[in-house]
Design a protein around this motif. Structure first.
Motif, PDB file in Angstrom:
ATOM      1  N   UNK A 370      33.587  50.469  43.279  1.00  0.00           N
ATOM      2  CA  UNK A 370      33.122  49.131  43.633  1.00  0.00           C
ATOM      3  C   UNK A 370      33.424  48.795  45.088  1.00  0.00           C
ATOM      4  N   UNK A 371      34.647  49.131  45.544  1.00  0.00           N
ATOM      5  CA  UNK A 371      35.016  48.828  46.930  1.00  0.00           C
ATOM      6  C   UNK A 371      34.151  49.619  47.907  1.00  0.00           C
ATOM      7  N   UNK A 372      33.905  50.892  47.607  1.00  0.00           N
ATOM      8  CA  UNK A 372      33.052  51.704  48.473  1.00  0.00           C
ATOM      9  C   UNK A 372      31.624  51.173  48.498  1.00  0.00           C
ATOM     10  N   UNK A 373      31.116  50.779  47.329  1.00  0.00           N
ATOM     11  CA  UNK A 373      29.749  50.250  47.264  1.00  0.00           C
ATOM     12  C   UNK A 373      29.638  48.982  48.108  1.00  0.00           C
ATOM     13  N   UNK A 374      30.634  48.120  48.020  1.00  0.00           N
ATOM     14  CA  UNK A 374      30.619  46.873  48.794  1.00  0.00           C
ATOM     15  C   UNK A 374      30.667  47.167  50.294  1.00  0.00           C
ATOM     16  N   UNK A 375      31.503  48.131  50.693  1.00  0.00           N
ATOM     17  CA  UNK A 375      31.645  48.439  52.118  1.00  0.00           C
ATOM     18  C   UNK A 375      30.379  49.070  52.693  1.00  0.00           C
ATOM     19  N   UNK A 376      29.619  49.815  51.852  1.00  0.00           N
ATOM     20  CA  UNK A 376      28.435  50.524  52.347  1.00  0.00           C
ATOM     21  C   UNK A 376      27.163  49.692  52.254  1.00  0.00           C
ATOM     22  N   UNK A 377      27.064  48.813  51.232  1.00  0.00           N
ATOM     23  CA  UNK A 377      25.833  48.058  51.021  1.00  0.00           C
ATOM     24  C   UNK A 377      25.914  46.627  51.534  1.00  0.00           C
ATOM     25  N   UNK A 378      27.118  46.167  51.838  1.00  0.00           N
ATOM     26  CA  UNK A 378      27.274  44.843  52.463  1.00  0.00           C
ATOM     27  C   UNK A 378      28.353  44.959  53.536  1.00  0.00           C
ATOM     28  N   UNK A 379      28.119  45.809  54.558  1.00  0.00           N
ATOM     29  CA  UNK A 379      29.180  46.088  55.550  1.00  0.00           C
ATOM     30  C   UNK A 379      29.636  44.838  56.307  1.00  0.00           C
ATOM     31  N   UNK A 380      28.714  43.938  56.595  1.00  0.00           N
ATOM     32  CA  UNK A 380      29.109  42.734  57.343  1.00  0.00           C
ATOM     33  C   UNK A 380      30.039  41.859  56.505  1.00  0.00           C
ATOM     34  N   UNK A 381      29.655  41.643  55.244  1.00  0.00           N
ATOM     35  CA  UNK A 381      30.498  40.827  54.363  1.00  0.00           C
ATOM     36  C   UNK A 381      31.844  41.497  54.126  1.00  0.00           C
ATOM     37  N   UNK A 382      31.837  42.835  54.014  1.00  0.00           N
ATOM     38  CA  UNK A 382      33.089  43.574  53.801  1.00  0.00           C
ATOM     39  C   UNK A 382      34.015  43.414  54.999  1.00  0.00           C
ATOM     40  N   UNK A 383      33.496  43.664  56.214  1.00  0.00           N
ATOM     41  CA  UNK A 383      34.334  43.544  57.408  1.00  0.00           C
ATOM     42  C   UNK A 383      34.842  42.125  57.581  1.00  0.00           C
ATOM     43  N   UNK A 384      33.979  41.146  57.340  1.00  0.00           N
ATOM     44  CA  UNK A 384      34.380  39.741  57.482  1.00  0.00           C
ATOM     45  C   UNK A 384      35.502  39.403  56.496  1.00  0.00           C
ATOM     46  N   UNK A 385      35.378  39.870  55.252  1.00  0.00           N
ATOM     47  CA  UNK A 385      36.409  39.607  54.233  1.00  0.00           C
ATOM     48  C   UNK A 385      37.747  40.176  54.679  1.00  0.00           C
ATOM     49  N   UNK A 386      37.748  41.464  55.078  1.00  0.00           N
ATOM     50  CA  UNK A 386      39.015  42.137  55.388  1.00  0.00           C
ATOM     51  C   UNK A 386      39.631  41.583  56.667  1.00  0.00           C
ATOM     52  N   UNK A 444      29.704  42.840  44.070  1.00  0.00           N
ATOM     53  CA  UNK A 444      29.558  42.369  45.449  1.00  0.00           C
ATOM     54  C   UNK A 444      29.466  40.846  45.502  1.00  0.00           C
ATOM     55  N   UNK A 445      28.744  40.258  44.555  1.00  0.00           N
ATOM     56  CA  UNK A 445      28.654  38.797  44.507  1.00  0.00           C
ATOM     57  C   UNK A 445      30.001  38.197  44.108  1.00  0.00           C
ATOM     58  N   UNK A 446      30.665  38.826  43.143  1.00  0.00           N
ATOM     59  CA  UNK A 446      31.898  38.258  42.590  1.00  0.00           C
ATOM     60  C   UNK A 446      33.059  38.331  43.572  1.00  0.00           C
ATOM     61  N   UNK A 447      33.137  39.410  44.364  1.00  0.00           N
ATOM     62  CA  UNK A 447      34.264  39.512  45.291  1.00  0.00           C
ATOM     63  C   UNK A 447      34.140  38.466  46.404  1.00  0.00           C
ATOM     64  N   UNK A 448      32.918  38.156  46.813  1.00  0.00           N
ATOM     65  CA  UNK A 448      32.729  37.096  47.805  1.00  0.00           C
ATOM     66  C   UNK A 448      33.019  35.724  47.195  1.00  0.00           C
ATOM     67  N   UNK A 449      32.688  35.567  45.911  1.00  0.00           N
ATOM     68  CA  UNK A 449      33.042  34.329  45.215  1.00  0.00           C
ATOM     69  C   UNK A 449      34.555  34.164  45.155  1.00  0.00           C
ATOM     70  N   UNK A 450      35.253  35.268  44.902  1.00  0.00           N
ATOM     71  CA  UNK A 450      36.710  35.207  44.810  1.00  0.00           C
ATOM     72  C   UNK A 450      37.308  34.745  46.141  1.00  0.00           C
ATOM     73  N   UNK A 451      36.797  35.297  47.234  1.00  0.00           N
ATOM     74  CA  UNK A 451      37.305  34.900  48.551  1.00  0.00           C
ATOM     75  C   UNK A 451      37.032  33.423  48.808  1.00  0.00           C
ATOM     76  N   UNK A 452      35.847  32.954  48.413  1.00  0.00           N
ATOM     77  CA  UNK A 452      35.489  31.544  48.593  1.00  0.00           C
ATOM     78  C   UNK A 452      36.411  30.647  47.757  1.00  0.00           C
ATOM     79  N   UNK A 453      36.645  31.031  46.507  1.00  0.00           N
ATOM     80  CA  UNK A 453      37.511  30.243  45.628  1.00  0.00           C
ATOM     81  C   UNK A 453      38.950  30.247  46.140  1.00  0.00           C
ATOM     82  N   UNK A 454      39.389  31.389  46.670  1.00  0.00           N
ATOM     83  CA  UNK A 454      40.748  31.494  47.221  1.00  0.00           C
ATOM     84  C   UNK A 454      40.948  30.466  48.333  1.00  0.00           C
ATOM     85  N   UNK A 455      39.962  30.359  49.198  1.00  0.00           N
ATOM     86  CA  UNK A 455      40.084  29.404  50.314  1.00  0.00           C
ATOM     87  C   UNK A 455      40.009  27.973  49.810  1.00  0.00           C
ATOM     88  N   UNK A 456      39.161  27.702  48.807  1.00  0.00           N
ATOM     89  CA  UNK A 456      39.065  26.345  48.261  1.00  0.00           C
ATOM     90  C   UNK A 456      40.376  25.916  47.609  1.00  0.00           C
TER      91      UNK A 456
END
Length: 720
Positions: A370-386, A444-456
């Motif tokens: 899952x982490x590899x798929x996210x880094x390869x198919x959504x590289x911008x979102x992955x880099x921004x998250x990390x 990929x959708x859920x990990x970005x949701x998690x980051x959003x919820x973490x900040x909220x």
């Protein structure tokens, strides 16, 4: 004077004869009753006749089912089942096509009756029907009727599917593979092969080798809903019978042939409503496809695997590309290892050696995928998250790796990855068929949701479990809405922020909890009897409306339906078989009746006789939760009317209603929820005038009596 309890008043009819109105003594042998009926019509050889119910499936009356005869029943005198079976089987040998067609039509109409089926099977009726099917002299109506009769007889379970011959199965396979076949023949042939595949592993392998997947794809693309459903049923049966390796090859091939896209566009989004059977098979296909992830989920990371080490390094380099390029610029080995360990820490791994984090199963290697798929198919979102979280120093950073590992576990639980398929479930997710790699895309959708919820939530590392609970609730609530596409899922889940989750929790808590002040509790106790009566009335009205139930055999899921309802006077349960897609039948058209006064007990779950013999495997858990039966006297033996509720809510409504009819308490979870909701509403209505007025925990003390009662007015003095 009322007739004895075991005497019922009935009518007996016969073609070209005046019907008889008789009083049937249930204690009298059936042969004696038959003789009296025949004597009244001057018929000799009473043994050549039998009684049948005049309505419904015209079942033969035997000593075992004669207690089903009730006051007002209409019976008909007909040929005895053994003689009728002999006559019809003789008609199958006729050289006249028209006579064989009429014989098969009559055979199909009587085959659902178990008494008649026993007579046909004992006279090698299955072999004779098999000969007609194997010969294939008539590929039209005669073959259709022969297949229907054969299937009806086999459904009784008196003969094992494993006894079928290989030439017979191959001939049925030919009908499936043949072009320009009659529109009614191929669905029946597919249904027969599905039963063979599910019941006999050996013959199932034969079907798998003889029926190409491409042929099933052709059937699925025909705009015939029945043919599509039966083709999908055989496809899922073949997948269930295959080994994990074979199943993966089969599914890979089907996806390459665009089966997913076809299902999404032409079946799920078809203009015709999706049938229950097709919904079940789509659920099975989804479960089997997600089941391919189980080996990765159960496999821990191997620290000695060169490939897996390279994957971890690729994950690190994708996040810290500039630092990664500088590693080769003259750094010592110790310095390089120290820098890598620091970067893995920034990625959110709990240990400097990430292999230790991924040794946990589940999720095992699936989390790395899952982490590899996210880094390869959504590289911008992955880099921004990390980078966003690794640069924070206020203890509010969200650990990517730890979150990904836990989120993978969460998704596997919500989607039931690796769990056996339920025999009755229909809860497939349409968006699963909306895109390739649906599990990874959902991650990929859920990990970005998690980051959003973490900040909220302004969470810290100590709040990690709380954040995961909120994310679980966000995902579960959105998945329950069954969004039709991933984009719609993304929209809906992002419209459910942390604040909205809190509001929903508070609303539900207010619905479930009342104030605990003793006066309110006392008021609620006084309201309960009236509200329980209201719930009881609603349950009985629901039983009067009736429900469609599925017939479930001990072998597999059935596509037959039956309808049951309570009579308006609450004295009789009326039921009977119905065709799928038909409108609910009227009370007068239901052939079977069970007086409520004859019901002895209500059984649920594993106590039910129709699920007791199925074992205690996990795959039967859903069946146990929806099963209930009522027991009643059937002559000297005890008989049962067995149900499999279409949903948990219907299970609660029916068990509550039957309990109310039997004078037992309604103890279902649905009753508890309904009572709580009604109590909350009624309490709030009663307390509207006391809004914002504090209610004391204890009633005010009663003041002491006055020292004298001189203030009382003596009415008698005034009157005199």
């Amino acid at each position: 004077m009322a007739p004895p309890r075991n005497v019922v008043k009935i009518a007996v009819q016969m073609p070209d004869a005046i019907p008889q109105l008789i009083q049937l003594d249930q204690a009298k042998p059936l042969a004696a009753v038959l003789k009296e009926v025949c004597d009244a019509w001057s018929l000799v050889h009473a043994g050549s006749y039998a009684l049948q119910f005049a309505d419904g499936h015209r079942r033969y009356i035997t000593e075992n089912n004669r207690t089903e005869i009730k006051n007002g029943s209409i019976l008909c005198l007909s040929t005895a089942p053994d003689l009728e079976a002999e006559r019809l089987l003789g008609g199958l040998q006729s050289g006249s096509r028209e006579r064989r067609r009429e014989t098969l039509q009559h055979l199909v109409s009587l085959a659902p009756d178990v008494t008649f089926a026993q007579e046909v099977i004992s006279r090698d009726g299955l072999q004779r029907l098999g000969t007609i099917i194997e010969d294939g002299d008539d590929l039209g109506e005669v073959l259709t009727l022969a297949l229907r009769a054969f299937l009806e007889l086999m459904e009784h379970g008196m003969v094992s599917w494993e006894t079928l011959s290989i030439p017979f199965v191959r001939k049925v396979v030919c009908y499936v593979n043949m072009n320009l076949m009659d529109a009614w023949v191929q669905p029946l042939a597919l249904r027969l092969l599905e039963s063979v595949t599910l019941s006999s592993p050996a013959l199932g392998q034969l079907v798998k080798s003889e029926v190409p997947l491409d042929r099933l794809l052709v059937h699925l693309q025909v705009m015939n809903q029945q043919l599509q459903t039966k083709a999908m049923a055989l496809l899922t049966a073949l997948l269930q019978g295959a080994s994990p390796t074979e199943r993966k090859h089969m599914l890979d091939y089907l996806w390459q042939r665009n089966l997913r896209q076809f299902i999404y566009k032409n079946i799920i989004h078809s203009a015709a409503p999706l049938g229950d059977e097709m919904a079940h098979h789509l659920y099975v296909l989804q479960a089997l496809t997600l089941g391919l992830l189980e080996p990765r989920m159960r496999t821990p990371l191997d620290p000695y695997s060169q490939e897996q080490r390279e994957q971890l390094q690729a994950l690190r380099q994708a996040a810290f590309e500039s630092e990664g390029e500088s590693l080769g610029s003259g750094l010592s080995a110790d310095r390089r290892r120290s820098l890598c360990a620091r970067e893995f820490r920034k990625l959110g791994f709990s240990n400097s050696n990430p292999a230790q984090d991924l040794e946990r199963v589940p999720p095992g290697l699936l989390a790395l995928d899952n982490m590899l798929y996210f880094s390869r198919h959504a590289p911008s979102a992955y880099s921004r998250f990390v980078l966003e979280n690794s640069s924070r120093e206020d203890k509010h950073e969200c650990p990517f790796a730890r979150s990904s590992i836990q989120l993978t576990v969460l998704l596997c639980e919500l989607l039931r990855v690796g769990e056996p398929c339920s025999e009755t479930a229909q809860d497939f997710s349409p968006m699963f068929f909306g895109q390739d790699q649906s599990f990874h895309e959902l991650f990929c959708v859920s990990i970005q949701l998690l980051n959003k919820t973490w900040k909220e939530m302004r969470a810290t590392q100590e709040d990690f479990d709380k954040v995961m609970q909120v994310v679980r609730e966000q995902l579960a609530r959105t998945l329950a809405l069954k969004p039709s596409s991933l984009e719609l899922f993304r929209t809906k889940v992002n419209a459910l922020p942390y604040g909205e989750v809190l509001r929903l929790r508070q609303t539900e808590r207010l619905h479930q909890e009342g104030t605990l002040a003793p006066p309110i509790l006392e008021l609620r106790e006084k309201l309960k009897p009236e509200l329980m009566g209201l719930i009881r009335q609603q349950r009985l009205l629901r039983l009067c409306e009736g429900t469609l139930f599925h017939k479930i055999s001990s072998r597999r899921r059935q596509d037959k339906l039956w309808f049951c309802c309570l009579s308006p006077n609450h004295k009789v349960l009326q039921y009977g078989d119905v065709e799928e897609g038909a409108s609910p039948p009227t009370l007068e058209s239901l052939p079977e009746q069970l007086p409520v006064a004859d019901i002895k007990a209500l059984l649920t779950g594993k106590d039910c006789p129709h699920v007791r013999e199925k074992g205690s495997g996990k795959q039967n858990k859903d069946l146990y939760e929806l099963a209930f039966s009522v027991s009643y006297d059937h002559g000297e033996a005890e008989a049962y009317l067995n149900f499999i509720a279409p949903s948990k809510r219907e299970f609660h409504l029916w068990t509550d209603g039957l309990s109310a009819l039997l004078g037992s308490p309604m103890g279902s979870e649905q009753t508890r929820l309904d009572l709580e909701q009604l109590l909350t509403m009624e309490t709030k209505l009663r307390l509207l005038e006391l809004e914002n007025v504090p209610i004391p925990e204890q009633p005010p003390p009663i003041p002491p009596p006055p020292t004298n009662f001189n203030f009382c007015y003596d009415c008698s003095i005034a009157e005199s």
